[in-house]
Design an enzyme around this catalytic site. Structure first.
Site, PDB file in Angstrom:
ATOM      1  N   HIS A  52     -12.176  11.838   0.968  1.00 16.58           N
ATOM      2  CA  HIS A  52     -12.228  10.445   1.400  1.00 16.58           C
ATOM      3  C   HIS A  52     -12.238  10.274   2.913  1.00 16.58           C
ATOM      4  CE1 HIS A  52     -11.678   6.165   1.129  1.00 16.58           C
ATOM      5  NE2 HIS A  52     -10.516   6.188   1.734  1.00 16.58           N
ATOM      6  N   ARG A  82      -3.466  10.479   6.442  1.00 18.05           N
ATOM      7  CA  ARG A  82      -3.577   9.075   6.837  1.00 18.05           C
ATOM      8  C   ARG A  82      -2.990   8.174   5.762  1.00 18.05           C
ATOM      9  NH1 ARG A  82      -7.045   5.022   5.661  1.00 18.05           N
ATOM     10  NH2 ARG A  82      -8.719   6.243   4.710  1.00 18.05           N
ATOM     11  N   ARG A 102      -1.023   9.401  -0.063  1.00 17.88           N
ATOM     12  CA  ARG A 102      -2.172   9.884  -0.825  1.00 17.88           C
ATOM     13  C   ARG A 102      -2.136  11.379  -1.103  1.00 17.88           C
ATOM     14  NH1 ARG A 102      -6.769   6.178   2.183  1.00 17.88           N
ATOM     15  NH2 ARG A 102      -6.207   4.263   1.088  1.00 17.88           N
ATOM     16  N   PHE A 139       0.855  -1.180   0.000  1.00 19.95           N
ATOM     17  CA  PHE A 139       0.000   0.000   0.000  1.00 19.95           C
ATOM     18  C   PHE A 139       0.898   1.238   0.000  1.00 19.95           C
ATOM     19  CE2 PHE A 139      -4.640   0.695   1.102  1.00 19.95           C
ATOM     20  CZ  PHE A 139      -5.103  -0.389   0.404  1.00 19.95           C
ATOM     21  N   GLU A 177      -6.639   1.852  -3.173  1.00 20.38           N
ATOM     22  CA  GLU A 177      -5.213   2.031  -3.370  1.00 20.38           C
ATOM     23  C   GLU A 177      -4.551   0.678  -3.621  1.00 20.38           C
ATOM     24  OE1 GLU A 177      -3.358   5.032  -0.886  1.00 20.38           O
ATOM     25  OE2 GLU A 177      -2.057   3.474  -0.097  1.00 20.38           O
ATOM     26  N   HIS A 222      -8.641  11.152  -1.702  1.00 17.34           N
ATOM     27  CA  HIS A 222      -8.134   9.893  -2.233  1.00 17.34           C
ATOM     28  C   HIS A 222      -7.848  10.067  -3.709  1.00 17.34           C
ATOM     29  CE1 HIS A 222      -7.743   5.682  -3.237  1.00 17.34           C
ATOM     30  NE2 HIS A 222      -7.807   5.367  -1.960  1.00 17.34           N
ATOM     31  N   LEU A 282     -15.031   5.010  -4.798  1.00 15.78           N
ATOM     32  CA  LEU A 282     -13.626   4.710  -4.529  1.00 15.78           C
ATOM     33  C   LEU A 282     -13.097   3.523  -5.327  1.00 15.78           C
ATOM     34  CD1 LEU A 282     -11.119   5.042  -2.564  1.00 15.78           C
ATOM     35  CD2 LEU A 282     -12.266   3.399  -1.106  1.00 15.78           C
ATOM     36  N   GLN A 306      -8.480  14.228   3.779  1.00 14.69           N
ATOM     37  CA  GLN A 306      -7.749  13.448   2.780  1.00 14.69           C
ATOM     38  C   GLN A 306      -8.542  13.336   1.484  1.00 14.69           C
ATOM     39  OE1 GLN A 306      -6.865   8.952   3.197  1.00 14.69           O
ATOM     40  NE2 GLN A 306      -4.902  10.003   3.200  1.00 14.69           N
TER      41      GLN A 306
END
Lengths: 234, 590, 129
Positions: free
Chosen positions: B356, B401, B289, B121, B258, B245, B255, B243
């Site tokens: 996000h 995050r 991100r 990730f 990731e 995304h 979404l 955040q």
């Protein structure tokens, strides 16, 4: 397009009625049924329905769309529309609370009846329990259920005996744990299913398979349970 | 209140997502009279939409993996305003909590040896950033959130937890000593207003992504907990940190995990160039991100966007082959085919940065205890109030995050709060009482809507608010737009306060719920607006055009927003982990 | 589980009912095949030949089995239909009365068929004497 919505507001309506709304569809893109509902609700806030994730994973907005159970957020208008009409009704077979909102408690009770949780009486290891990729694969098509009730409320056997026949969704969950290599309560689970109603009221109509918005196959799971019962009983 | 029905509990959890259910499980097992109150049936909560996984150093893919490396990544990802005591706790306790989930039955994907499958990730490294990309995100295909939420709900069914499903919490009830004694809630099915009294109230209400017009968040993510706290005089921390995304489906906001880049997907611009190589030479598409989202916006702004309007970029997955796509990303395949009308095995997916996650929230201790601040900037616990999950800011995410850390946050701190509250209850907390006037504040919000006779339509006002936030507080922020937005929000407040609730029926009145959610959105939007304007630097997800650089001298700290005087204060970041040496701020590069 | 409803089920086990219904169906199917097969092979059969065939020891036992299977199959099937349509869920609290009435009716018919069937079958050999 004409959208007809089942309306019933206790305390206001004495009996259910269909309310008709005109809706102009955009030329450039297809809409999901939920988007149409959201637009209509912005103008008539009294329309009642459940919704949350709007991407087909939370299972809130199951309803009968032109006579077919499905998720509003995952059903394109172009697929559902018939003669320029969209007919939205609550899921059949459960009591209506208001408009498109049904009382799902019977559905949840049947879910809880199958003990929808892993049972393993061996000591917990310090790490995870191991599971081979083959064993894990057996859970595919089972664990993805979102409890939207589209299947169970399309099942005639559930309409007749909602309190005794578990219904396809609960049975799919039941098999999800029977099929899990980590679950050690197979016998116990099977013994609870061996009455004339819980499993055996399934007549293989396969409405559930048709209705499932996640393309799962509860009938297959029910047949697997039957096979296990036969093996276990003989 | 004479006519107000009262329910009483030892522990009340507001919110039935991952954090609420994990805390609920802990308390139910402890035997205390606990209820989980949720405005939706628990498995409808937004945790269900989490896809990629739960990041945790269980050393399955890499036997040498170390939670300290995970901690390093998280601190760096937070742009150094994550609290290191909390991050240390999360990363070190994480493996145990993930194993517990597995023992509950969570159907994780598996490696060949039968252990939990882990995928790479964004922002993950080995050996404190020196050892290259790590694979640390435990996954159940790309439906990890769904698997996790259902598993936790099932565990709660087993533990016989009491659920108040489809109950909408209106406001916290705070008594004269400043102790939170429960909530006023509406049982949506009947419209009945009930005082749910509890010795301890835990907010686990999730995020508020719906303050933006383009968001991956569920329609129900309206920041109810944040707003309830603000109205009760509890400040919120780092609320400017939102955040975006990188890969929301263009035009839909849905979404794409990731994990799709973790499995080998990458972003391209209109020239077919893999542009992340320019912005993050080492981590490329798996930079964190905030970095990827900014890069995407720059590509589009500089005219290299894709599509007829050149307003998005493409996520390319077709080279992964149908087998990987169907076995590891089957949920994405389904979402793309349904909502983007694209088959990822053949064509690239049009994506844009999409709101996000809310890094900010109610400041808490590791135990979930909610915090306020006194005049001397000392932390002061808010008696009776706890918070976990996205609504809380413990803070493990700081200014940005990392993917896969939210699910870990939910279960680690949901469990920690459960354990702590169990402890507190065992010491014999007595139920504090509330007077009629304490209840009056919460009830007045209901009666304002009930008594509205005319005014604007809440749905229109909501759309206006969302558009305003989308245009003024997205990936890049400018002073001018923010100032303008703050004054427009003031105007919106006046209009929302005199808006009209047309439908006043009792039974399952979703219009009433949405009207109250609009109040909540406004609180969160205003807090965001003022905090973002106040933080005069760029850090993590907060990127200002007029203050391009990180300013550690003035802003290596949390922001703390108080609604009653609309003021922004500072709060120190914790640099005192108990096991490892603290990680000092350095330049953040990927 | 509703004991009142279950008590009238043949075996009180869903699995046994399920298997009995399938086994009885197979018996009935095979018996029908034997009869149809005999008629095809012997298109110009007369009464003596027919009775001889039906009273051969194998067919006599098979016939008995078929009649018993018929009774079992009919009862399980009719019981299922009755518990589908005549339920408390659909009809309210008087459902058990109507269901009992229906079940008595079905029992009488099935029992009558059973007695007559067996009676006719086992009196057949006498014709040949």
């Amino acid at each position: 397009m004409q959208v007809s919505i089942y309306r019933y507001i206790p305390g206001k309506d004495t009996e259910p009625r269909m309310q008709h709304y005109d809706y102009v569809l955009p030329d450039d893109r297809d809409l999901m049924v939920l988007e149409v509902l959201e637009d209509l609700k912005a103008k008539d806030p009294s329309i009642g329905y459940r919704r949350s994730c709007r991407e087909g994973v939370c299972g809130s907005d199951g309803m009968s769309i032109n006579g077919r159970n499905g998720l509003a957020c995952k059903t394109p208008v172009s697929e559902a529309i018939s003669r320029d009409k969209l007919m939205l009704r609550p899921l059949p077979g459960l009591p209506v609370i208001r408009d498109l909102i049904v009382d799902m408690s019977q559905f949840y009770r049947q879910y809880e009846r199958v003990d929808p949780f892993l049972k393993n009486d061996t000591a917990k290891p310090a790490q995870e329990r191991l599971q081979s990729q083959e064993d894990r694969k057996k859970l595919d098509g089972l664990y993805e259920c979102i409890l939207c009730a589209c299947c169970t409320t399309s099942c005639p056997s559930f309409w007749w005996n909602p309190d005794k026949f578990l219904g396809p969704a609960a049975l799919l969950q039941s098999y999800r744990f029977l099929a899990d290599s980590r679950d050690t309560a197979t016998e116990e689970r099977l013994s609870k299913l061996d009455d004339p109603f819980s499993v055996f009221r399934c007549r293989g109509v396969m409405n559930c398979v048709n209705a499932c918005p996640k393309d799962l196959n509860p009938t297959k799971a029910i047949n697997e349970i039957r096979t296990l019962l036969v093996k276990n009983g003989t | 209140m004479k006519n107000l029905r009262t329910l009483e509990f030892d522990g009340l959890i507001v919110g039935g997502g991952g954090a609420g259910l994990r805390a609920g499980l802990q308390l139910a097992e402890s035997g205390y009279k606990t209820a989980v109150l949720s405005k939706v049936f628990p498995t409808r909560s937004h945790t269900v939409s989490a896809q990629g996984g739960i990041t945790c150093a269980i050393a399955s893919e890499d036997p040498d993996d170390d939670w300290r490396w995970h901690m390093y990544d998280t601190v760096k990802g937070s742009d150094y305003i994550g609290d290191q005591d909390a991050i240390e706790y999360m990363c070190s306790v994480g493996p145990q909590v993930v194993y517990e989930l597995e023992h509950m039955g969570l159907p994780f994907s598996r490696t060949e040896s039968g252990r939990i499958y882990q995928r790479p990730f964004g922002g993950q490294s080995k050996d404190f950033g020196r050892g290259g990309q790590a694979s640390r995100t435990c996954a159940a295909e790309d439906r990890t959130g769904h698997a996790l939420l259902h598993t936790l709900y099932q565990a709660n069914v087993k533990a016989n937890t009491t659920f108040l499903s489809e109950w909408f919490a209106v406001d916290l009830v705070t008594n004269q000593d400043g102790t939170v004694v429960g909530v006023v809630a509406i049982f949506v099915e009947t419209g009945e207003i009930v005082f749910v009294k509890s010795k301890v109230t835990l907010l686990a209400t999730g995020g508020a992504g719906r303050i933006y017009d383009s968001t991956t968040n569920a329609l129900t993510n309206t920041g109810d907990g944040v707003a309830m706290a603000l109205r009760a005089g509890v400040p919120v921390q780092d609320i400017e940190m939102w955040q975006f995304h990188p890969t929301g489906i263009h035009g839909m906001g849905i979404l794409v995990t990731e994990g799709s880049r973790g499995e080998g997907g990458y972003l391209v611009n209109c020239d077919g160039e893999r542009f992340m190589e320019r912005y993050a030479p080492t981590a490329k598409d798996l930079a964190s991100r905030d970095v990827v989202s900014r890069s995407m916006v720059i590509e589009v702004d500089e005219g290299r966007g894709c599509g007829p309007n050149k307003d998005h970029v493409y996520l390319k997955l077709d080279h992964l082959g149908t087998e990987v796509l169907n076995s590891r990303l089957s949920g994405i395949m389904e979402l793309c085919k349904t909502y983007a009308l694209v088959d990822p095995a053949v064509d690239p997916i049009p994506v844009v940065p999409t709101c996000h996650y809310m890094m900010g929230g109610i400041a808490t201790q590791v135990s979930g205890q909610a915090l306020s601040q006194d005049e001397q900037t000392n932390d002061v616990p808010v008696q009776g109030l706890y918070a976990v999950g996205e609504v809380a800011c413990v803070s493990v995410h700081g200014a940005n995050r990392l993917g896969g850390n939210s699910l870990l946050d939910l279960v680690v701190f949901g469990r920690a709060a459960g354990l702590h509250i169990q402890d507190v209850l065992s010491q014999g907390v007595s139920q504090r009482s509330a007077s009629d006037s304490d209840l009056e504040a919460a009830l007045s919000r209901i009666s304002r809507w009930e008594n509205s006779q005319s005014g604007e339509n809440p749905a229109d006002l909501r759309a206006e608010l969302q558009a305003l936030m989308g245009s003024s507080y997205s990936v890049f922020r400018t002073e001018e737009k923010m100032r303008d937005a703050i004054s427009k929000l003031e105007d919106l407040r006046t209009r929302i306060e005199s808006a009209f609730l047309e439908d006043k029926s009792e039974v399952f009145n979703t219009a009433r719920v949405e009207a109250m959610e609009l109040d909540n959105l406004l609180e969160v939007a205003e807090a965001t607006a003022i905090a973002a304007e106040g933080r005069r630097e760029s850090r993590g997800a907060h990127a200002r055009v007029d203050f391009e650089n990180r300013d550690d001298e003035n802003w290596l700290c949390h922001s703390l927003y108080f609604a009653e005087d609309r003021s922004l204060r500072k709060r120190a970041v914790n640099f005192a982990p108990s096991i490892v040496e603290p990680f000092e701020p350095t330049k953040r590069e990927y | 589980m509703d004991l009142v409803v279950n008590a009238t089920s043949l075996s009180r086990s869903g699995l046994s009912d399920f298997l009995l219904q399938r086994v009885s169906a197979v018996v009935l199917g095979l018996y029908a095949l034997c009869i149809v097969g005999f008629l095809i092979v012997n298109p110009d059969v007369d009464q003596i030949r027919w009775v001889q065939y039906m009273t051969s020891p194998v067919m006599l036992i098979f016939g008995t089995l078929a009649i018993l299977s018929f009774a079992v199959h009919a009862w399980i099937g009719m019981w299922t239909v009755g518990t589908d349509y005549l339920s408390e869920h659909k009809m309210g609290k008087h459902a058990s009365f109507w269901r009992l009435l229906y079940q008595v009716f079905v029992v009488v018919i099935v029992f009558t068929y059973l007695l007559f069937g067996l009676g006719i079958l086992w009196r057949l050999p006498a014709i040949l004497l």
